[in-house]
Design a protein around this motif. Structure first.
Motif, PDB file in Angstrom:
ATOM      1  N   ASP A  37       0.849  -1.197   0.000  1.00 57.27           N
ATOM      2  CA  ASP A  37       0.000   0.000   0.000  1.00 57.27           C
ATOM      3  C   ASP A  37       0.878   1.239   0.000  1.00 57.27           C
ATOM      4  O   ASP A  37       1.973   1.249   0.576  1.00 57.27           O
ATOM      5  N   THR A  38       0.384   2.301  -0.612  1.00 54.60           N
ATOM      6  CA  THR A  38       1.134   3.547  -0.600  1.00 54.60           C
ATOM      7  C   THR A  38       0.874   4.329   0.691  1.00 54.60           C
ATOM      8  O   THR A  38      -0.158   4.145   1.361  1.00 54.60           O
ATOM      9  N   VAL A  39       1.800   5.189   0.995  1.00 53.96           N
ATOM     10  CA  VAL A  39       1.612   6.094   2.129  1.00 53.96           C
ATOM     11  C   VAL A  39       0.389   6.969   1.882  1.00 53.96           C
ATOM     12  O   VAL A  39      -0.387   7.262   2.808  1.00 53.96           O
ATOM     13  N   GLU A  40       0.188   7.364   0.643  1.00 54.27           N
ATOM     14  CA  GLU A  40      -0.948   8.231   0.309  1.00 54.27           C
ATOM     15  C   GLU A  40      -2.279   7.558   0.632  1.00 54.27           C
ATOM     16  O   GLU A  40      -3.232   8.228   1.066  1.00 54.27           O
ATOM     17  N   ARG A  41      -2.362   6.254   0.455  1.00 53.28           N
ATOM     18  CA  ARG A  41      -3.630   5.569   0.734  1.00 53.28           C
ATOM     19  C   ARG A  41      -4.033   5.746   2.195  1.00 53.28           C
ATOM     20  O   ARG A  41      -5.214   5.975   2.495  1.00 53.28           O
ATOM     21  N   TRP A  42      -3.075   5.627   3.105  1.00 48.18           N
ATOM     22  CA  TRP A  42      -3.403   5.667   4.525  1.00 48.18           C
ATOM     23  C   TRP A  42      -3.252   7.050   5.144  1.00 48.18           C
ATOM     24  O   TRP A  42      -3.944   7.368   6.119  1.00 48.18           O
ATOM     25  N   LEU A  43      -2.374   7.863   4.579  1.00 43.33           N
ATOM     26  CA  LEU A  43      -2.132   9.211   5.129  1.00 43.33           C
ATOM     27  C   LEU A  43      -2.245  10.226   3.992  1.00 43.33           C
ATOM     28  O   LEU A  43      -1.259  10.866   3.604  1.00 43.33           O
ATOM     29  N   PRO A  44      -3.434  10.380   3.419  1.00 38.82           N
ATOM     30  CA  PRO A  44      -3.585  11.244   2.240  1.00 38.82           C
ATOM     31  C   PRO A  44      -3.130  12.679   2.503  1.00 38.82           C
ATOM     32  O   PRO A  44      -3.464  13.276   3.530  1.00 38.82           O
ATOM     33  N   GLY A  45      -2.323  13.184   1.577  1.00 36.08           N
ATOM     34  CA  GLY A  45      -1.861  14.560   1.654  1.00 36.08           C
ATOM     35  C   GLY A  45      -0.736  14.816   2.624  1.00 36.08           C
ATOM     36  O   GLY A  45      -0.221  15.933   2.700  1.00 36.08           O
ATOM     37  N   THR A  46      -0.304  13.794   3.361  1.00 36.59           N
ATOM     38  CA  THR A  46       0.712  14.007   4.398  1.00 36.59           C
ATOM     39  C   THR A  46       2.104  14.164   3.803  1.00 36.59           C
ATOM     40  O   THR A  46       2.888  15.022   4.242  1.00 36.59           O
ATOM     41  N   VAL A  47       2.447  13.326   2.851  1.00 32.76           N
ATOM     42  CA  VAL A  47       3.775  13.390   2.214  1.00 32.76           C
ATOM     43  C   VAL A  47       3.585  13.992   0.830  1.00 32.76           C
ATOM     44  O   VAL A  47       3.253  13.311  -0.146  1.00 32.76           O
TER      45      VAL A  47
END
Length: 380
Positions: free
Chosen positions: A112-122
């Motif tokens: 899973d991408t970071v974006e999937r779980w923390l949208p907009g964070t990185v």
């Protein structure tokens, strides 16, 4: 987390020795004989400038522990085998274990991408969370800069600003935002570089997936089942570990800089990258159980122990998912992690069969010596 490690002058060694530096094996006879090289190594670390050292080893023949040097340079109190201490980046193995357990439960995938779980964070300054996977966070191939290299953080936490900011609370988002001020170190998956930001994001992901903080999940999934009663995730509590020794730092790269007692500090500046407290017995129990398969199913343990190169110039060092593989001079390979944080340098290692383990702590963040202790214990 602390300033770059520096070998010290003889003066501090003399201070520590004057404060009652000595080596006290916990058991005598054959165990003391078997671990004599380890005892020599911790004594040498004190001679070379470490305030004090505590080490414990377990093998087929039982347990051995030893101490050297001072737990308190002012009073002369010695270090104790029962000392609890800040374990720094050893925290990362606990966080990685929780994420792998969540994968085993089908609640996430390491792809899973970071974006999937923390949208907009990185996002921004060359960063794109949709191109970074959770696996890349855990094995430090994300390319995200470490917030601990940010100038503001260095001055406020690792240098003279420490005294003004030692009790400040840092949120995970603040730490991530410090890192995002800087461009990526490399494109995701193309290289390796240690970054504390990766594990702050991993901790945030645990909370997003479970609805509980990573601290609560570590407590529920690891600490309570294994009865690791000396281990804790202190959050924002700045109080020094108890029972424990004082922790010392120079807060400088200058080997002649003054020595400071940094025992009290708000550990939120490390967060999921390094805030935990433990002792030598608990650390060994954790790593031995982990490597024996007591915390992860076979598939996830295989993922954790699948490694990437850390430095082509040092082929004996490889990194898995929150777990480091180190090949020692005698050819023995050990698994575990090291951790450095204010006034504390720790290492916990075990052989892959979990039959021989070691945990060692120095109550100074500049002096080194723990690798020499590992060489002595496993190579003798």
């Amino acid at each position: 987390m602390p300033p770059r490690r520096i070998r010290t002058a003889t003066t501090l060694a003399l201070v520590a020795m004057a404060a009652g530096a000595l080596v006290t094996p916990a058991v005598a006879g054959s165990a003391a004989d078997r671990h004599f090289p380890t005892r020599q190594a911790i004594e040498a670390a004190v001679r070379d400038g470490a305030p004090g050292v505590v080490a414990e080893a377990r093998d087929r023949n039982g347990r051995w522990s030893g101490t050297a040097g001072a737990g308190d340079l002012r009073s002369g109190r010695e270090r104790s085998p029962r000392d609890r201490y800040r374990v720094g980046s050893i925290t990362k193995t606990f966080v990685a274990t929780v994420l792998l357990q969540l994968e085993a439960e089908g609640r996430l995938s390491l792809d899973d991408t970071v974006e999937r779980w923390l949208p907009g964070t990185v996002h921004g300054n060359g960063h794109d969370g949709s191109r970074i996977t959770l696996r890349q966070l855990l094995n430090h191939t994300s390319g995200i800069s470490s917030y601990t290299r940010d100038g503001t953080f260095v001055e406020q936490v690792l240098r003279d600003g420490f005294f003004e900011h030692r009790y400040d609370t840092w949120t995970p988002r603040q730490l991530v935002d410090l890192a995002l001020r800087h461009p990526p170190d490399f494109a995701p998956g193309t290289d390796w570089k240690y970054s504390n930001t990766n594990y702050v994001l991993a901790g945030m992901t645990v909370e997003k997936v479970t609805g509980h903080s990573y601290a609560e999940e570590i407590e529920r999934r690891i600490l309570r089942p294994l009865r690791l009663r000396a281990t804790s995730v202190p959050g924002t509590d700045p109080r020094p570990p108890r029972p424990g020794s004082r922790a010392y730092s120079r807060l400088s790269d200058d080997p002649a800089a003054s020595l400071h007692d940094v025992s009290a500090v708000n550990p939120s500046m490390a967060g999921a990258a390094g805030e935990m407290i433990s002792d030598s017995a608990d650390l060994q129990r954790f790593y031995r159980t982990l490597l024996k398969g007591g915390l992860l199913p076979p598939r996830q343990l295989k993922e954790m122990t699948t490694t990437v190169a850390m430095d082509p110039r040092r082929p004996g060092r490889r990194y898995g998912l929150g777990l480091m593989r180190l090949e020692l001079s005698c050819g023995t390979a050990v698994w575990g992690h090291r951790g450095d944080v204010h006034g504390s340098s720790s290492q916990a290692l075990t052989t892959r069969d979990a039959l021989h383990s070691l945990a060692v702590n120095v109550n100074g963040d500049w002096s080194g010596g723990d690798l020499a202790v590992a060489e002595a214990e496993f190579c003798g």
